[in-house]
Design a protein around this motif. Structure first.
Motif: not given
Length: 315
Positions: A171-172, A199-202, A229-234
């Protein structure tokens, strides 16, 4: 004639998982991630503490779980749910600026969590705390840590990631910031909805939790906490916040949340005499991190001896 012990089929499944090549790859990634975390903490001169596993106090949490406690010498001791209160107390030393712990946690979650894919009743948490810092410092620190861990795993575990079919994206900075007050418009499952789209953590910001997380100084009811919070539903990776340290404000928050002050006598005594420092920090689960790094949908798949809510413990 000797009677043969009958081994149930679930035991065979556990044995297959424990001895599998896939688990070898997962454990290699886990070792790499933990080494990256320790190296990062050491490079920032953050002191490692040993965990507290039994105490008269522990995190009350902001959701209901079954009690986990024992009696020892006529004294009731709690199994650690998190070291949040001990982290704050550990920084009472004038010369101690930052600490971290790989802390075993016992949270006897209710049965409704068993199919979430991200809940265990025992897990390990990376807990860290800084003195005299604000929430923006912690977010910046955690973004650096998270990027460092992902980069290390992506570089050092290419073979294992390929075997698992996992393509990690570094991530950036800065990670996106989202207000919970805005996100709630999506409904009660807003965190899941946002995580699945990302698509990236937030960061999710400004939501009420427990008495130890501070409100805005001007009492504007803006909470100085944060969830990564993790991306991709994690889903949720980390929770943390700036901590309340003033006795009267802690009592006020306890009363508002229905927490009984008499259960925290020694902690409150320290606050009453001005001993608690101003701190901020957070904690993230090792197993949840490993679940994200490996791309596994069920957290039980990354644990040798997983114990999920509502499930019978076999080993």
């Amino acid at each position: 004639m000797k009677t043969m012990l009958k081994i149930e089929k679930p035991i065979h499944k556990i044995a297959d998982k424990i001895s599998s090549k896939e688990m070898d790859a997962i454990l290699r990634i886990q070792s790499c991630a933990l080494k990256a975390i320790h190296d990062f903490m050491y490079s920032r001169e953050i002191l490692q503490l040993m965990p507290v596993m039994l105490s008269t106090i522990t995190d009350p949490l902001c959701h209901s779980v079954y009690d986990a406690k024992i009696k020892y010498m006529e004294q009731e001791l709690m199994l650690t749910k998190s070291m949040i209160l001990h982290k704050q107390m550990a920084l009472m030393s004038d010369s101690r600026k930052a600490i971290y712990i790989i802390s075993p946690n016992i949270r006897l979650e209710k049965e409704e969590c068993k199919d979430s894919g991200r809940h265990l009743i025992e897990f390990s948490q990376v807990d860290f705390e800084f003195k005299d810092v604000k929430k923006e410092f912690i977010k910046d620190f955690m973004e650096d840590l998270f990027i460092s861990v992902i980069s290390r795993v992506k570089e050092d575990c290419k073979k294992e990631l390929e075997a698992l079919g996992r393509d990690l994206v570094i991530p950036t900075k800065p990670f996106a910031r989202i207000s919970t007050k805005d996100a709630i418009r999506l409904g009660e499952e807003f965190e899941t909805i946002l995580s699945e789209k990302a698509t990236e953590p937030f960061w999710l910001l400004d939501h009420e939790r427990e008495f130890y997380d501070k409100e805005h100084e001007e009492k504007s009811k803006v909470y100085l906490n944060y969830d990564l919070v993790y991306p991709e539903g994690f889903g949720e990776a980390l929770s943390g916040g700036e901590r309340e340290h003033e006795h009267e404000k802690i009592i006020e928050r306890m009363i508002r949340s229905g927490t009984k002050p008499e259960h925290y006598t020694e902690y409150l005594e320290l606050a009453k005499h001005g001993k608690l420092p101003k701190t901020a920090g957070g904690g993230f689960g090792v197993e949840r991190l490993l679940r994200f790094l490996t791309g596994k949908k069920d957290i039980a798949d990354v644990c040798l001896f997983a114990k999920k809510p509502g499930m019978k413990v076999l080993i």
